[in-house]
Design a protein around this motif. Sequence first.
Motif, PDB file in Angstrom:
ATOM      1  N   LEU A 177      40.542  34.319  58.242  1.00 57.92           N
ATOM      2  CA  LEU A 177      39.618  34.117  56.676  1.00 57.92           C
ATOM      3  C   LEU A 177      38.313  33.481  57.035  1.00 57.92           C
ATOM      4  O   LEU A 177      38.292  32.532  57.759  1.00 57.92           O
ATOM      5  N   LEU A 178      37.397  34.125  56.158  1.00 56.52           N
ATOM      6  CA  LEU A 178      36.117  33.365  56.298  1.00 56.52           C
ATOM      7  C   LEU A 178      36.134  31.985  55.468  1.00 56.52           C
ATOM      8  O   LEU A 178      36.352  32.599  54.003  1.00 56.52           O
ATOM      9  N   PRO A 179      35.819  30.856  55.956  1.00 57.02           N
ATOM     10  CA  PRO A 179      35.754  29.859  55.138  1.00 57.02           C
ATOM     11  C   PRO A 179      34.935  29.746  53.831  1.00 57.02           C
ATOM     12  O   PRO A 179      35.096  29.147  52.979  1.00 57.02           O
ATOM     13  N   TRP A 180      33.696  30.545  53.926  1.00 56.12           N
ATOM     14  CA  TRP A 180      32.818  30.601  53.071  1.00 56.12           C
ATOM     15  C   TRP A 180      33.020  31.451  51.879  1.00 56.12           C
ATOM     16  O   TRP A 180      32.274  31.621  50.628  1.00 56.12           O
ATOM     17  N   LEU A 189      39.427  35.963  46.676  1.00 55.41           N
ATOM     18  CA  LEU A 189      39.168  37.389  46.332  1.00 55.41           C
ATOM     19  C   LEU A 189      38.019  37.877  47.300  1.00 55.41           C
ATOM     20  O   LEU A 189      37.936  39.130  47.699  1.00 55.41           O
ATOM     21  N   GLY A 190      36.974  37.192  47.840  1.00 56.07           N
ATOM     22  CA  GLY A 190      36.064  37.637  48.722  1.00 56.07           C
ATOM     23  C   GLY A 190      36.649  38.004  50.116  1.00 56.07           C
ATOM     24  O   GLY A 190      36.109  39.058  50.807  1.00 56.07           O
ATOM     25  N   ASN A 191      37.701  37.368  50.436  1.00 56.53           N
ATOM     26  CA  ASN A 191      38.197  37.722  51.700  1.00 56.53           C
ATOM     27  C   ASN A 191      39.117  38.850  51.608  1.00 56.53           C
ATOM     28  O   ASN A 191      39.296  39.788  52.450  1.00 56.53           O
ATOM     29  N   ILE A 192      39.846  39.336  50.573  1.00 60.46           N
ATOM     30  CA  ILE A 192      40.617  40.346  50.212  1.00 60.46           C
ATOM     31  C   ILE A 192      39.616  41.442  50.177  1.00 60.46           C
ATOM     32  O   ILE A 192      40.007  42.659  50.660  1.00 60.46           O
ATOM     33  N   THR A 193      38.433  41.403  49.911  1.00 59.49           N
ATOM     34  CA  THR A 193      37.438  42.553  49.547  1.00 59.49           C
ATOM     35  C   THR A 193      36.510  42.659  50.838  1.00 59.49           C
ATOM     36  O   THR A 193      35.655  43.307  50.708  1.00 59.49           O
ATOM     37  N   LEU A 194      36.904  41.950  51.774  1.00 59.65           N
ATOM     38  CA  LEU A 194      36.031  41.753  52.866  1.00 59.65           C
ATOM     39  C   LEU A 194      35.766  43.211  53.659  1.00 59.65           C
ATOM     40  O   LEU A 194      34.740  43.586  54.016  1.00 59.65           O
ATOM     41  N   GLY A 195      36.742  43.916  53.973  1.00 58.09           N
ATOM     42  CA  GLY A 195      36.628  45.259  54.444  1.00 58.09           C
ATOM     43  C   GLY A 195      35.597  46.194  53.704  1.00 58.09           C
ATOM     44  O   GLY A 195      34.645  46.773  54.246  1.00 58.09           O
ATOM     45  N   ALA A 248      31.016  45.856  48.493  1.00 61.01           N
ATOM     46  CA  ALA A 248      32.467  45.653  47.413  1.00 61.01           C
ATOM     47  C   ALA A 248      31.831  46.024  46.082  1.00 61.01           C
ATOM     48  O   ALA A 248      31.089  45.353  45.709  1.00 61.01           O
ATOM     49  N   SER A 249      32.423  47.012  45.398  1.00 56.81           N
ATOM     50  CA  SER A 249      31.965  47.128  44.158  1.00 56.81           C
ATOM     51  C   SER A 249      32.788  46.609  43.054  1.00 56.81           C
ATOM     52  O   SER A 249      33.703  45.812  43.422  1.00 56.81           O
ATOM     53  N   LYS A 250      32.489  46.812  41.840  1.00 58.45           N
ATOM     54  CA  LYS A 250      32.927  45.950  40.866  1.00 58.45           C
ATOM     55  C   LYS A 250      34.543  46.596  40.813  1.00 58.45           C
ATOM     56  O   LYS A 250      35.519  45.719  40.762  1.00 58.45           O
ATOM     57  N   ALA A 251      34.626  47.884  40.940  1.00 61.01           N
ATOM     58  CA  ALA A 251      35.936  48.560  41.144  1.00 61.01           C
ATOM     59  C   ALA A 251      36.741  47.804  42.237  1.00 61.01           C
ATOM     60  O   ALA A 251      38.184  47.722  42.146  1.00 61.01           O
ATOM     61  N   ASP A 252      36.061  47.620  43.233  1.00 61.90           N
ATOM     62  CA  ASP A 252      36.811  47.034  44.558  1.00 61.90           C
ATOM     63  C   ASP A 252      37.478  45.805  44.269  1.00 61.90           C
ATOM     64  O   ASP A 252      38.676  45.527  44.553  1.00 61.90           O
ATOM     65  N   ILE A 258      45.901  45.326  53.451  1.00 65.64           N
ATOM     66  CA  ILE A 258      46.483  46.343  52.543  1.00 65.64           C
ATOM     67  C   ILE A 258      45.288  46.910  51.772  1.00 65.64           C
ATOM     68  O   ILE A 258      45.012  48.028  51.447  1.00 65.64           O
ATOM     69  N   ALA A 259      44.404  46.023  51.147  1.00 69.16           N
ATOM     70  CA  ALA A 259      43.274  46.405  50.528  1.00 69.16           C
ATOM     71  C   ALA A 259      42.298  47.484  51.356  1.00 69.16           C
ATOM     72  O   ALA A 259      41.614  48.252  50.777  1.00 69.16           O
ATOM     73  N   ALA A 260      42.381  47.150  52.371  1.00 69.81           N
ATOM     74  CA  ALA A 260      41.502  48.330  53.318  1.00 69.81           C
ATOM     75  C   ALA A 260      42.052  49.626  53.241  1.00 69.81           C
ATOM     76  O   ALA A 260      41.122  50.801  53.316  1.00 69.81           O
ATOM     77  N   GLY A 261      43.271  50.080  52.681  1.00 67.28           N
ATOM     78  CA  GLY A 261      43.569  51.367  52.317  1.00 67.28           C
ATOM     79  C   GLY A 261      44.073  52.267  53.226  1.00 67.28           C
ATOM     80  O   GLY A 261      44.266  53.225  53.001  1.00 67.28           O
ATOM     81  N   ARG A 262      44.277  51.591  54.498  1.00 64.65           N
ATOM     82  CA  ARG A 262      44.869  52.301  55.670  1.00 64.65           C
ATOM     83  C   ARG A 262      46.438  52.489  55.410  1.00 64.65           C
ATOM     84  O   ARG A 262      47.154  51.661  55.153  1.00 64.65           O
ATOM     85  N   GLU A 263      47.002  53.840  55.680  1.00 66.65           N
ATOM     86  CA  GLU A 263      48.100  54.117  55.506  1.00 66.65           C
ATOM     87  C   GLU A 263      49.238  53.696  56.615  1.00 66.65           C
ATOM     88  O   GLU A 263      50.410  53.356  56.391  1.00 66.65           O
TER      89      GLU A 263
END
Length: 266
Positions: free
Chosen positions: A88-91, A95-101, A108-112, A150-155
């Motif tokens: 995880l990126l400490p800074w 939420l920011g780490n989950i949307t890192l990809g 990362a968009s608002k929808a992301d 998971i948020a990266a969306g790969r199956e």
Amino acid sequence: MSTEASVKLAIRNVTHNFGTFRALSDVSLDIRDGEFVCILGASGCGKSTLFNAVSGLLNVSAGQILLDGQSIAGKPGQVGYMLQKDLLLPWRTVLGNITLGASLTRGASKADREKAAELARHYGLGDFLRHYPRALSGGMRQRVALMRTIAAGRELMLLDEPFGALDSQTRIGMQQWLLDIWREMKRTVMFVTHDVDEAIFLADRVVVMLPKPGRIGWIVDIPIPRPRRMDCLTSPDFVEIKRQVMEMLYSQATLHGVPGGLKVPA
């Protein structure tokens, strides 16, 4: 062997050498869509090399790696990949780490962010979205790392000993949590572990790898019904499967090397 229509990942006759050292030798494995497969074996048996090959980070010396029938050999970014260290990126917040990809690939968009927040809330991280990693326990950090994968969306998700550094009680909770997520999201999972109990509890099939060179020794079907809870670890079926797997791992045949091929003991 699975029918072509049901195969998500096909590993065909993969061999890899690091100089004169052969790390993998003629590894073949089909993983079905939505299947949970655990790769089990001692250190040095080629588990991480196989994962690096499937992830596209490593160009294998020979063989094919196909995802939905298309070659992914040497093509990073086609699968989700989670390591034992959460990284995880400490800074960045949870939420920011989950949307890192999304942030790294296209911004990362608002929808992301909304989708990530919904995912986090659904799986028990909703109260921590604005927290930074330093405020989280080891188990919580691994939850965030898994949500990021998971948020990266790969199956297809590759999970390389993600719970190995956790204490036993936290690890048990994480195993149950992961199974609940897998059952709901229906992703295909390859999971590396040294832990026999963990492999049997999680998997549809356990792939036992043998070292020097790394190759598949046995593939064991796990017929324990799902959904599984921790009380199944003391069931007669679980105990018998564990006995068989332990015998495979520590028998004289395993210690001295077994010729290639797949064998499932009666």
